[in-house]
Scaffold this motif. Structure first.
Motif, short mmCIF file in Angstrom:
data_model
loop_
_atom_site.label_atom_id
_atom_site.label_comp_id
_atom_site.label_asym_id
_atom_site.label_seq_id
_atom_site.Cartn_x
_atom_site.Cartn_y
_atom_site.Cartn_z
N GLY A 115 0.79 -1.23 0.00
CA GLY A 115 0.00 0.00 0.00
C GLY A 115 0.82 1.28 0.00
O GLY A 115 0.36 2.32 0.42
N GLU A 116 2.06 1.19 -0.46
CA GLU A 116 2.93 2.36 -0.49
C GLU A 116 2.80 3.10 -1.82
O GLU A 116 2.40 2.54 -2.82
CB GLU A 116 4.39 1.95 -0.30
N CYS A 117 3.17 4.36 -1.77
CA CYS A 117 3.23 5.18 -2.98
C CYS A 117 4.64 5.04 -3.55
O CYS A 117 5.62 5.08 -2.80
CB CYS A 117 2.93 6.63 -2.64
N PHE A 118 4.73 4.87 -4.86
CA PHE A 118 6.03 4.75 -5.52
C PHE A 118 6.08 5.65 -6.75
O PHE A 118 5.07 5.83 -7.43
CB PHE A 118 6.26 3.32 -6.04
N ALA B 172 0.03 5.25 -6.88
CA ALA B 172 -0.53 5.67 -5.59
C ALA B 172 -1.97 5.16 -5.48
O ALA B 172 -2.31 4.14 -6.08
CB ALA B 172 -0.46 7.19 -5.46
N GLY B 173 -2.80 5.86 -4.74
CA GLY B 173 -4.14 5.40 -4.38
C GLY B 173 -5.08 5.06 -5.52
O GLY B 173 -5.97 4.23 -5.36
N LYS B 174 -4.92 5.67 -6.68
CA LYS B 174 -5.79 5.38 -7.82
C LYS B 174 -5.14 4.41 -8.81
O LYS B 174 -5.70 4.11 -9.85
CB LYS B 174 -6.17 6.67 -8.54
N SER B 175 -3.95 3.94 -8.47
CA SER B 175 -3.25 2.96 -9.31
C SER B 175 -3.69 1.57 -8.92
O SER B 175 -4.30 1.36 -7.86
CB SER B 175 -1.74 3.11 -9.11
N PHE B 176 -3.35 0.59 -9.76
CA PHE B 176 -3.81 -0.77 -9.51
C PHE B 176 -2.86 -1.78 -10.14
O PHE B 176 -2.31 -1.52 -11.20
CB PHE B 176 -5.21 -0.95 -10.11
N THR B 177 -2.69 -2.91 -9.46
CA THR B 177 -1.97 -4.03 -10.06
C THR B 177 -2.79 -5.30 -9.89
O THR B 177 -3.59 -5.42 -8.97
CB THR B 177 -0.60 -4.27 -9.40
N TRP C 29 11.92 -4.82 -16.41
CA TRP C 29 12.14 -4.64 -14.98
C TRP C 29 11.62 -3.28 -14.54
O TRP C 29 11.36 -2.40 -15.36
CB TRP C 29 13.59 -4.84 -14.58
N ILE C 30 11.44 -3.11 -13.20
CA ILE C 30 10.88 -1.88 -12.63
C ILE C 30 11.80 -1.37 -11.54
O ILE C 30 12.23 -2.13 -10.67
CB ILE C 30 9.47 -2.11 -12.04
N ASP C 31 12.07 -0.08 -11.58
CA ASP C 31 12.82 0.61 -10.52
C ASP C 31 11.79 1.35 -9.66
O ASP C 31 10.96 2.10 -10.20
CB ASP C 31 13.81 1.60 -11.15
N PHE C 32 11.82 1.13 -8.34
CA PHE C 32 10.86 1.74 -7.42
C PHE C 32 11.56 2.81 -6.58
O PHE C 32 12.63 2.57 -6.05
CB PHE C 32 10.30 0.69 -6.45
N ARG C 33 10.91 3.95 -6.43
CA ARG C 33 11.35 5.01 -5.52
C ARG C 33 10.17 5.37 -4.64
O ARG C 33 9.08 5.67 -5.15
CB ARG C 33 11.81 6.25 -6.28
N VAL C 34 10.36 5.30 -3.33
CA VAL C 34 9.26 5.61 -2.40
C VAL C 34 8.95 7.10 -2.49
O VAL C 34 9.86 7.94 -2.59
CB VAL C 34 9.66 5.24 -0.96
N CYS C 35 7.68 7.43 -2.49
CA CYS C 35 7.26 8.84 -2.51
C CYS C 35 6.22 9.07 -1.44
O CYS C 35 5.65 8.14 -0.89
CB CYS C 35 6.71 9.23 -3.89
N ASP C 36 5.98 10.31 -1.14
CA ASP C 36 4.91 10.68 -0.21
C ASP C 36 3.64 10.90 -0.99
O ASP C 36 3.66 11.40 -2.11
CB ASP C 36 5.27 11.97 0.54
N LEU C 37 2.51 10.52 -0.39
CA LEU C 37 1.22 10.74 -1.05
C LEU C 37 0.93 12.18 -1.04
O LEU C 37 0.83 13.07 -1.42
CB LEU C 37 0.12 9.98 -0.36
#
Length: 107
Positions: free
Chosen positions: A30-33, A50-55, A99-107
């Motif tokens: 449930g993190e924002c990336f 983020a919140g409106k994204s989906f996998t 591949w995917i590179d993830f960076r944590v972000c703030d909502l």
């Protein structure tokens, strides 16, 4: 019986994870990336997950919908992200992802 995954603890022992795949584990948190998705054809797609994204989740094929798409602009060694005007998101299939590179972000 489900085939659950394992994750290593700090002491290198294995811990049973309830998620089926690393994909499920990362996106179940449930993190924002900010994501930088490298495609098999060499293209790169950037966006905010983020919140409106989906996998999708196991056993379905891996798919990702990113709510905001960004354009990656390079200036020498520096990379800058610029939001795509009027972006309503982008959907990408696992068949396209290398591949995917993830960076944590703030909502």
């Amino acid at each position: 019986m489900a085939n659950h995954g394992y994750r290593f603890r700090e002491n290198n022992s294995k811990m049973l994870m309830p998620q089926e795949t690393p994909w499920d584990y990362v996106f179940s948190k449930g993190e924002c990336f900010f994501v930088k998705i490298h495609l098999k054809d060499g293209d790169v797609i950037c966006g905010r997950y983020a919140g409106k994204s989906f996998t999708s989740a196991y056993p379905q094929a891996a798919q990702i919908f990113i709510e905001e798409q960004f354009i990656l602009k390079k200036d020498g060694d520096e990379e800058n992200l610029c939001i795509v005007d009027n972006s309503a998101g982008i959907w990408i299939s696992e068949n396209e992802i290398s591949w995917i590179d993830f960076r944590v972000c703030d909502l």
